[in-house]
Design an enzyme around this catalytic site. Structure first.
Site, PDB file in Angstrom:
ATOM      1  N   ASP A 112       0.835  -1.206   0.000  1.00 26.26           N
ATOM      2  CA  ASP A 112       0.000   0.000   0.000  1.00 26.26           C
ATOM      3  C   ASP A 112       0.873   1.262   0.000  1.00 26.26           C
ATOM      4  OD1 ASP A 112       0.885  -0.115   2.590  1.00 26.26           O
ATOM      5  OD2 ASP A 112      -1.097   0.018   3.520  1.00 26.26           O
ATOM      6  N   ASP A 142      -1.193  -6.246  -0.263  1.00 25.78           N
ATOM      7  CA  ASP A 142      -1.430  -5.580   1.023  1.00 25.78           C
ATOM      8  C   ASP A 142      -2.917  -5.358   1.265  1.00 25.78           C
ATOM      9  OD1 ASP A 142       0.307  -4.891   3.037  1.00 25.78           O
ATOM     10  OD2 ASP A 142       1.143  -3.164   1.975  1.00 25.78           O
ATOM     11  N   LYS A 164      -1.060  -9.427   3.027  1.00 23.54           N
ATOM     12  CA  LYS A 164      -0.265  -8.918   4.159  1.00 23.54           C
ATOM     13  C   LYS A 164      -1.143  -7.996   4.985  1.00 23.54           C
ATOM     14  CE  LYS A 164       3.254  -5.825   3.741  1.00 23.54           C
ATOM     15  NZ  LYS A 164       2.734  -4.677   4.536  1.00 23.54           N
ATOM     16  N   GLU A 220      -1.162  -5.430   8.491  1.00 23.84           N
ATOM     17  CA  GLU A 220      -0.325  -4.703   9.459  1.00 23.84           C
ATOM     18  C   GLU A 220      -0.836  -4.874  10.888  1.00 23.84           C
ATOM     19  OE1 GLU A 220       0.285  -0.574   8.622  1.00 23.84           O
ATOM     20  OE2 GLU A 220       1.183  -0.974   6.675  1.00 23.84           O
ATOM     21  N   GLU A 239       9.567  -3.867  10.139  1.00 23.39           N
ATOM     22  CA  GLU A 239       9.928  -2.580   9.529  1.00 23.39           C
ATOM     23  C   GLU A 239      10.466  -1.605  10.582  1.00 23.39           C
ATOM     24  OE1 GLU A 239       7.032  -0.902   6.866  1.00 23.39           O
ATOM     25  OE2 GLU A 239       8.106   0.995   6.713  1.00 23.39           O
TER      26      GLU A 239
END
Ligand code: KIV
Length: 262
Positions: A42, A81, A110, A112, A179
């Site tokens: 994204d 994402d 994916k 978050e 990250e």
């Protein structure tokens, strides 16, 4: 690359290379390389659309870019994402979002963050969809985090991150993006997990690396954080090519006879 290869690479200590990809032409180029897998991240909200965060991008946009990447790369392993809030309005909405990304051609999604997502991850995995987790700096939470800042600093934060990573592994994630966290923390998390970790700004002791394609090609001159290395001076090369085209057009050198129909 198939899903089982992620675990096999971790088991055999073979690092995984991942790169972002948002469109068909770069997907076709990446498909001719040895890169292991691509992420339709994204981050395209910022890189492609010029937003200052990843928040404005919708599931529909992510699905459209995933489909474009799949058209350019019929065989490669694609992770799509799940964008901001696309899984936070109940199970039905979450599964619709997952369905859109998978129908567009992704092999995995994916997601978050861990807080409030662990049961959802288990449900998505039980539904037959591989899930990649993402911890540390989770850009969709930029307002909560107070900016794009390094995470996991200090013993408490590192411990929380490690526990969340273990929870996501327990829920069935096949891999985890880490990250912008200290290299030492990333190394500890990677050792604690059996699934592979893929770092971005997480140092060398993880099981793979991911970078934004435009960053590693040196196309994006306005974004050069510490963790980005460039393997090409893309912005100079592209500017030079465009100026050469302009010169040839304005001097009447383009097109020539061979470039014209008779
Ligand atoms: O959106 C993205 O590109 C990402 C990577 C930076 C990991 O999440």
């Amino acid at each position: 690359m198939i899903i089982q290869d992620f675990q096999e690479k971790k088991n055999n200590r073979v690092p995984i290379s991942m790169v972002t990809c948002y469109d068909s032409w770069s997907a076709a180029l990446i498909a001719q390389t040895e890169i292991d897998c691509v992420l339709v991240g994204d981050s395209l909200a910022m890189v492609v659309y010029g937003h200052d965060s990843t928040i404005p991008v919708s599931v529909g946009t992510m699905a459209a870019h995933t489909a474009a990447v799949r058209r350019g790369m019929p065989e490669g392993f694609i992770i799509g994402d799940l964008p901001f809030l696309s899984c936070r309005k109940g199970l039905e909405q979450a599964m619709d979002s997952v369905g859109s990304i998978m129908s567009a051609g992704a092999n995995a999604v994916k997601l978050e963050g861990a807080a409030g997502n662990v049961e959802l991850v288990a449900h998505i995995v039980e539904s037959g969809v591989p899930v990649m987790g993402h911890l540390g700096l989770t850009p969709q939470s930029v307002h909560q985090l107070g900016g794009f800042k390094v995470q996991g600093r200090g013993q408490g934060a590192a411990e929380t991150l490690r526990n969340q990573a273990l929870e996501l592994e327990g829920a069935g994630c096949f891999a985890l993006v880490l990250e912008a966290i200290p290299a030492k923390v990333a190394a500890e998390v990677s050792r604690a997990l059996t699934i592979p970790t893929i770092g971005i700004g997480a140092g060398p002791d993880v099981d793979g690396q991911v970078l934004v394609l435009q960053d590693l090609l040196g196309v994006n001159t306005s974004f050069r954080p510490k963790f980005v290395r460039t393997w090409m001076d893309g912005s100079t090369l592209i500017r030079e090519a465009l100026d050469a085209y302009h010169r040839d057009v304005t001097s009447g050198q383009f097109p020539n006879g061979r470039e014209s129909y008779r």
